[in-house]
Design an enzyme around this catalytic site. Sequence first.
Site, PDB file in Angstrom:
ATOM      1  N   GLY A   1      24.206 -27.987  58.242  1.00  0.00           N
ATOM      2  CA  GLY A   1      25.460 -27.759  58.193  1.00  0.00           C
ATOM      3  C   GLY A   1      26.263 -27.005  58.137  1.00  0.00           C
TER       4      GLY A   1
ATOM      5  CD  GLN B   1      29.787 -19.219  59.363  1.00  0.00           C
ATOM      6  OE1 GLN B   1      30.418 -20.752  59.859  1.00  0.00           O
ATOM      7  NE2 GLN B   1      29.879 -18.786  58.780  1.00  0.00           N
ATOM      8  CB  ILE B   2      24.567 -22.663  63.834  1.00  0.00           C
ATOM      9  CG1 ILE B   2      24.139 -21.805  64.657  1.00  0.00           C
ATOM     10  CG2 ILE B   2      24.155 -22.790  65.314  1.00  0.00           C
ATOM     11  CD1 ILE B   2      23.138 -21.660  64.559  1.00  0.00           C
TER      12      ILE B   2
ATOM     13  CB  ALA C   1      14.793 -23.848  62.972  1.00  0.00           C
TER      14      ALA C   1
ATOM     15  CG  HIS D   1      14.498 -16.799  70.300  1.00  0.00           C
ATOM     16  ND1 HIS D   1      15.078 -15.605  71.159  1.00  0.00           N
ATOM     17  CD2 HIS D   1      15.208 -16.844  69.207  1.00  0.00           C
ATOM     18  CE1 HIS D   1      16.079 -15.870  70.109  1.00  0.00           C
ATOM     19  NE2 HIS D   1      16.000 -16.261  69.571  1.00  0.00           N
TER      20      HIS D   1
END
Length: 313
Positions: free
Chosen positions: A13, A15-16, A124, A180
């Site tokens: 829950g 910011q993203i 994540a 990434h």
Amino acid sequence: MAHTKKKIGLIGGGQIGGNLALLAVQKQLGDVVLYDIPVAEGLVKGKALDINQLSAVDGYDCRVTGSTDWKDVAGSDVVIITAGVPRKPGMSREDLLDVNLKIMRDVAANIKQHCPNAFVINVANPLDAMVFALHKIAGLPKNMVVGMAGVLDTSRFKCFIAEALGCSIRDVEALVLGGHGDDMVPLVRHSTVGGVPLTQLIPADKLNAIIERTRKGGAELVNLYKTGSAYFAPASSSIAMAESYLLDRKRVLPAAALLEGQYGMNGYFFGVPTQIGAGGVEKIIEVQLNDAEKAELNKSFESVKKTVGEVKL
Ligand code: LMR
């Protein structure tokens, strides 16, 4: 009347997560459950209430529920995982492996129990290793689990190209392949602006600076925010993938997908162009690369392999 609205489970829950919930409602993709652990109950319930109150202003009929109970997430059509700790300035994404793996073990086990049929998108970090762990623990079919980063990295690359040229982002076609991490591979030779090859428009030294900035795109934001990492662009990138799945758009989007021989790689999740539709990852597309590009991609692959090698399930 039968309930035909789709359900979107957002795990985390922060910011993203909050931005994901807002975008999902604004795009009317379905009803949203914003989940977090009990200590964050006020945060998820508050964000849900706040977004539901704006839906009256804008006329959206999708609802957000804030919850700390996986039973509320059960049966989601799409699950997006943002749970985990962001890095701080000076840290690499790999530094988050142990702490975020602990969280991922629990999240993946709950997905296995409550959402075995969902299309699951992991955000994540370290991204490629986390999606590897998620797939193993949750036992999801290979076409139903992806990592988000390729859309984000490609979007950053396109943004910097458009800025350098002062042109519309709409005319920029570009792609970033690979893991990434700092050795991701922005594919200059395949990039165009309005159909014109990028190499004819931007001199090599400027292009190299854009490549470097793209590779360090996440760190640039971590250094600016100081206490967290990017959230607007990661949320939009994840929603693009969720939307393509839910609406069977069959968009070609770069994603960390399970490779089984493609690009000469096997058994790892790695950023490549995929087609995402109602069947999840419906295709993995192989780009023809020259020797230099292959060498760069292999370097990125070795980094992912090293991090995955440290994953203890
Ligand atoms: C990003 O690229 O923005 C994310 O992976 C967050 C980070 O730590 O860079």
